[in-house]
Design an enzyme around this catalytic site. Structure first.
Site, short mmCIF file in Angstrom:
data_model
loop_
_atom_site.label_atom_id
_atom_site.label_comp_id
_atom_site.label_asym_id
_atom_site.label_seq_id
_atom_site.Cartn_x
_atom_site.Cartn_y
_atom_site.Cartn_z
CB CYS A 14 -0.96 -0.03 1.18
SG CYS A 14 -0.15 0.03 2.80
CG ASN A 17 4.49 -1.65 5.20
OD1 ASN A 17 5.60 -1.93 5.64
ND2 ASN A 17 3.56 -2.57 5.09
CB CYS A 19 -3.58 1.60 7.16
SG CYS A 19 -3.32 3.09 8.15
NE ARG A 20 -4.41 1.56 1.88
CZ ARG A 20 -4.21 2.30 0.81
NH1 ARG A 20 -5.08 2.24 -0.19
NH2 ARG A 20 -3.16 3.09 0.72
CB SER A 21 0.38 -3.45 2.70
OG SER A 21 1.24 -2.56 3.35
CG ASP A 130 -5.09 6.06 2.34
OD1 ASP A 130 -5.12 5.74 3.55
OD2 ASP A 130 -4.21 6.79 1.86
P1 4NP Z 1 -1.74 2.79 4.18
O1 4NP Z 1 -2.35 4.15 4.78
O2 4NP Z 1 -1.20 3.14 2.80
O3 4NP Z 1 -2.89 1.87 4.14
O4 4NP Z 1 -0.65 2.37 5.14
C1 4NP Z 1 -1.64 5.35 4.85
C2 4NP Z 1 -0.76 5.56 5.89
C3 4NP Z 1 -0.08 6.75 5.97
C4 4NP Z 1 -0.26 7.71 4.98
C5 4NP Z 1 -1.12 7.47 3.94
C6 4NP Z 1 -1.81 6.28 3.86
N1 4NP Z 1 0.44 8.94 5.07
O5 4NP Z 1 0.16 9.83 4.24
O6 4NP Z 1 1.29 9.12 5.95
#
Ligand code: 4NP
Length: 164
Positions: A14, A17, A19-21, A130
């Site tokens: 994602c 790294n 939340c989703r992945s 996201d």
């Molecule tokens: P992820 O979520 O891609 O599912 O881990 C996010 C975590 C942090 C950010 C964006 C999306 N960020 O902008 O810091």
């Protein structure tokens, strides 16, 4: 951790790294373990961005996962590399931007290993949204989509690789 050469190597990707992945990593690992397929698999996750290298998963993702019996506490953020794309057998992107960024990082001969994770599920939706700026509902939806696609993907892979 060294990649074990005899296993099918799966990388969940994602943006951050956190939340989703990492959620996809623990859910897929747990479903594989429950089916007895964990011995055939090496499962990891990474982000296309660098902001959260070394960070634990997002607390909201961690709590939502715990409520469904998944432990993300040992995971730490890392950024996907060109080497990852060479080494892993399957690379699953959580959304279209992740897919685009992975394809841009990849040599042409490795591009067929990269796909949208939800293309392997049953939902109309093909992106895991996201959840970073969403409320609790966003994290529940992430888990719903990932649990659904993980079960179906595991069946597809176990048939393809003839895991007993
Ligand atoms: P992820 O979520 O891609 O599912 O881990 C996010 C975590 C942090 C950010 C964006 C999306 N960020 O902008 O810091």
């Amino acid at each position: 951790m060294d990649i074990q050469q005899d296993k099918t190597k799966i990388l969940m990707v994602c943006l951050g790294n956190i939340c989703r992945s990492p959620t996809a990593e623990v859910v897929f690992r747990e479903k594989a373990r429950a089916e007895g397929f964990d011995k055939y698999l090496y499962i990891d996750s990474a982000g296309t961005g660098s902001w959260h290298i070394g960070h634990p998963p997002d607390e909201r993702a961690t709590q939502t996962a715990i409520q469904r019996g998944y432990d993300m506490s040992a995971l730490r953020g890392r950024q996907v590399t060109r080497e990852d794309i060479e080494k892993y057998d399957y690379i699953f992107a959580m959304d279209r931007q992740n897919l685009h960024d992975l394809l841009a990082l990849s040599n042409p001969e490795h591009r067929e290993k990269i796909s949208l994770f939800l293309h392997h599920g049953n939902t109309e939706q093909d992106e895991v949204p996201d959840p970073y700026y969403s409320g609790a509902d966003g994290f529940e939806l992430v888990l719903d989509l990932i649990e659904d696609a993980s079960g179906k993907l595991l069946r597809t892979l176990s048939g393809k690789h003839q895991w007993a």
